[in-house]
Design a protein around this motif. Structure first.
Motif, PDB file in Angstrom:
ATOM      1  N   ALA A 110       0.834  -1.208   0.000  1.00 19.15           N
ATOM      2  CA  ALA A 110       0.000   0.000   0.000  1.00 19.15           C
ATOM      3  C   ALA A 110       0.869   1.258   0.000  1.00 19.15           C
ATOM      4  O   ALA A 110       0.620   2.202  -0.753  1.00 19.15           O
ATOM      5  N   MET A 111       1.910   1.275   0.831  1.00 18.66           N
ATOM      6  CA  MET A 111       2.797   2.454   0.880  1.00 18.66           C
ATOM      7  C   MET A 111       3.502   2.656  -0.452  1.00 18.66           C
ATOM      8  O   MET A 111       3.701   3.791  -0.887  1.00 18.66           O
ATOM      9  N   ASN A 112       3.862   1.585  -1.118  1.00 17.76           N
ATOM     10  CA  ASN A 112       4.522   1.701  -2.424  1.00 17.76           C
ATOM     11  C   ASN A 112       3.561   2.139  -3.526  1.00 17.76           C
ATOM     12  O   ASN A 112       4.003   2.515  -4.614  1.00 17.76           O
ATOM     13  N   LYS A 113       2.253   2.097  -3.259  1.00 20.03           N
ATOM     14  CA  LYS A 113       1.254   2.620  -4.190  1.00 20.03           C
ATOM     15  C   LYS A 113       0.842   4.046  -3.818  1.00 20.03           C
ATOM     16  O   LYS A 113      -0.117   4.573  -4.348  1.00 20.03           O
ATOM     17  N   GLY A 114       1.556   4.648  -2.866  1.00 21.47           N
ATOM     18  CA  GLY A 114       1.296   6.033  -2.509  1.00 21.47           C
ATOM     19  C   GLY A 114       0.423   6.249  -1.285  1.00 21.47           C
ATOM     20  O   GLY A 114       0.111   7.384  -0.936  1.00 21.47           O
ATOM     21  N   TRP A 115       0.005   5.176  -0.614  1.00 21.73           N
ATOM     22  CA  TRP A 115      -0.761   5.313   0.619  1.00 21.73           C
ATOM     23  C   TRP A 115       0.185   5.689   1.752  1.00 21.73           C
ATOM     24  O   TRP A 115       1.358   5.335   1.747  1.00 21.73           O
ATOM     25  N   HIS A 116      -0.345   6.405   2.759  1.00 22.24           N
ATOM     26  CA  HIS A 116       0.449   6.851   3.908  1.00 22.24           C
ATOM     27  C   HIS A 116      -0.179   6.313   5.186  1.00 22.24           C
ATOM     28  O   HIS A 116      -1.408   6.278   5.309  1.00 22.24           O
ATOM     29  N   LEU A 117       0.666   5.916   6.125  1.00 21.21           N
ATOM     30  CA  LEU A 117       0.170   5.434   7.409  1.00 21.21           C
ATOM     31  C   LEU A 117      -0.625   6.534   8.096  1.00 21.21           C
ATOM     32  O   LEU A 117      -0.259   7.707   8.039  1.00 21.21           O
ATOM     33  N   PHE A 118      -1.711   6.140   8.748  1.00 23.75           N
ATOM     34  CA  PHE A 118      -2.568   7.094   9.457  1.00 23.75           C
ATOM     35  C   PHE A 118      -2.824   6.543  10.851  1.00 23.75           C
ATOM     36  O   PHE A 118      -3.488   5.521  11.013  1.00 23.75           O
ATOM     37  N   GLY A 119      -2.275   7.197  11.848  1.00 26.84           N
ATOM     38  CA  GLY A 119      -2.455   6.741  13.218  1.00 26.84           C
ATOM     39  C   GLY A 119      -1.575   5.549  13.544  1.00 26.84           C
ATOM     40  O   GLY A 119      -0.740   5.123  12.755  1.00 26.84           O
ATOM     41  N   SER A 120      -1.805   5.024  14.720  1.00 26.55           N
ATOM     42  CA  SER A 120      -1.014   3.904  15.224  1.00 26.55           C
ATOM     43  C   SER A 120      -1.612   2.574  14.772  1.00 26.55           C
ATOM     44  O   SER A 120      -2.825   2.463  14.590  1.00 26.55           O
ATOM     45  N   PRO A 121      -0.774   1.553  14.631  1.00 22.69           N
ATOM     46  CA  PRO A 121      -1.303   0.230  14.306  1.00 22.69           C
ATOM     47  C   PRO A 121      -2.063  -0.347  15.500  1.00 22.69           C
ATOM     48  O   PRO A 121      -1.875   0.089  16.636  1.00 22.69           O
ATOM     49  N   THR A 122      -2.925  -1.314  15.231  1.00 22.33           N
ATOM     50  CA  THR A 122      -3.645  -1.995  16.304  1.00 22.33           C
ATOM     51  C   THR A 122      -3.204  -3.459  16.321  1.00 22.33           C
ATOM     52  O   THR A 122      -2.710  -3.989  15.323  1.00 22.33           O
ATOM     53  N   TYR A 123      -3.424  -4.081  17.443  1.00 18.56           N
ATOM     54  CA  TYR A 123      -2.971  -5.446  17.649  1.00 18.56           C
ATOM     55  C   TYR A 123      -3.967  -6.095  18.604  1.00 18.56           C
ATOM     56  O   TYR A 123      -4.194  -5.571  19.703  1.00 18.56           O
ATOM     57  N   ALA A 124      -4.598  -7.184  18.214  1.00 17.29           N
ATOM     58  CA  ALA A 124      -5.608  -7.807  19.067  1.00 17.29           C
ATOM     59  C   ALA A 124      -5.595  -9.317  18.895  1.00 17.29           C
ATOM     60  O   ALA A 124      -5.219  -9.831  17.846  1.00 17.29           O
ATOM     61  N   TYR A 125      -6.054  -9.985  19.928  1.00 17.79           N
ATOM     62  CA  TYR A 125      -6.129 -11.450  19.904  1.00 17.79           C
ATOM     63  C   TYR A 125      -7.487 -11.874  19.352  1.00 17.79           C
ATOM     64  O   TYR A 125      -8.533 -11.410  19.813  1.00 17.79           O
ATOM     65  N   ASP A 126      -7.478 -12.752  18.361  1.00 16.04           N
ATOM     66  CA  ASP A 126      -8.689 -13.336  17.796  1.00 16.04           C
ATOM     67  C   ASP A 126      -8.886 -14.678  18.499  1.00 16.04           C
ATOM     68  O   ASP A 126      -8.221 -15.662  18.177  1.00 16.04           O
ATOM     69  N   ALA A 127      -9.795 -14.701  19.478  1.00 16.26           N
ATOM     70  CA  ALA A 127      -9.991 -15.899  20.297  1.00 16.26           C
ATOM     71  C   ALA A 127     -10.526 -17.073  19.484  1.00 16.26           C
ATOM     72  O   ALA A 127     -10.182 -18.224  19.757  1.00 16.26           O
ATOM     73  N   GLU A 128     -11.349 -16.793  18.477  1.00 19.86           N
ATOM     74  CA  GLU A 128     -11.907 -17.871  17.664  1.00 19.86           C
ATOM     75  C   GLU A 128     -10.818 -18.560  16.841  1.00 19.86           C
ATOM     76  O   GLU A 128     -10.740 -19.780  16.784  1.00 19.86           O
ATOM     77  N   ALA A 129      -9.964 -17.747  16.203  1.00 20.56           N
ATOM     78  CA  ALA A 129      -8.882 -18.302  15.382  1.00 20.56           C
ATOM     79  C   ALA A 129      -7.633 -18.619  16.206  1.00 20.56           C
ATOM     80  O   ALA A 129      -6.718 -19.268  15.718  1.00 20.56           O
ATOM     81  N   LYS A 130      -7.591 -18.124  17.439  1.00 23.66           N
ATOM     82  CA  LYS A 130      -6.463 -18.306  18.353  1.00 23.66           C
ATOM     83  C   LYS A 130      -5.150 -17.772  17.766  1.00 23.66           C
ATOM     84  O   LYS A 130      -4.104 -18.404  17.842  1.00 23.66           O
ATOM     85  N   ILE A 131      -5.251 -16.560  17.176  1.00 16.63           N
ATOM     86  CA  ILE A 131      -4.062 -15.884  16.632  1.00 16.63           C
ATOM     87  C   ILE A 131      -4.144 -14.388  16.939  1.00 16.63           C
ATOM     88  O   ILE A 131      -5.220 -13.865  17.220  1.00 16.63           O
ATOM     89  N   MET A 132      -2.997 -13.742  16.875  1.00 21.17           N
ATOM     90  CA  MET A 132      -2.973 -12.286  16.996  1.00 21.17           C
ATOM     91  C   MET A 132      -3.221 -11.694  15.610  1.00 21.17           C
ATOM     92  O   MET A 132      -2.772 -12.236  14.602  1.00 21.17           O
ATOM     93  N   LYS A 133      -3.965 -10.590  15.570  1.00 25.40           N
ATOM     94  CA  LYS A 133      -4.242  -9.900  14.316  1.00 25.40           C
ATOM     95  C   LYS A 133      -3.799  -8.452  14.429  1.00 25.40           C
ATOM     96  O   LYS A 133      -3.826  -7.857  15.495  1.00 25.40           O
TER      97      LYS A 133
END
Length: 69
Positions: free
Chosen positions: A22-45
Motif C-alpha cells: 500500500a505504501m509503495n502505491k502512494g498510501w500513507h500510514l494514518f495513526g497507530s497500528p492496532t494489535y488484538a487477539y482473535d480468540a476464535e482463530a487463536k491468533i494475533m491480528k
C-alpha cells in the motif's frame, strides 16, 4: 479525493507485505497500528489505517474501488 482504508491481517509477514505494498502505491500510514487477539482463530491480528490523496478524481460511494488506488 481523499481515500481511507483499514488494512487487517494475521500477525505475520503477509500483513507487513500488505502494508508495504500500500505504501509503495502512494498510501500513507494514518495513526497507530492496532494489535488484538482473535480468540476464535487463536491468533494475533494486526490493523493499520492508511490514507491517500488523489488529485483530479471524485469519490463515489459504491463505485470507487479503494484497492485500485
Amino acid at each position: 479525493m481523499k481515500l481511507y482504508r483499514f488494512l487487517t491481517g494475521p500477525d505475520d509477514a503477509s500483513f507487513c507485505h500488505k502494508v508495504t505494498a500500500a505504501m509503495n502505491k502512494g498510501w500513507h500510514l494514518f495513526g497507530s497500528p492496532t494489535y488484538a487477539y482473535d480468540a476464535e482463530a487463536k491468533i494475533m491480528k494486526c490493523g493499520q489505517a492508511v490514507v491517500k490523496d488523489v488529485d483530479g478524481q471524485e469519490y463515489e460511494a459504491g463505485v470507487t474501488k479503494l484497492s485500485d488506488w
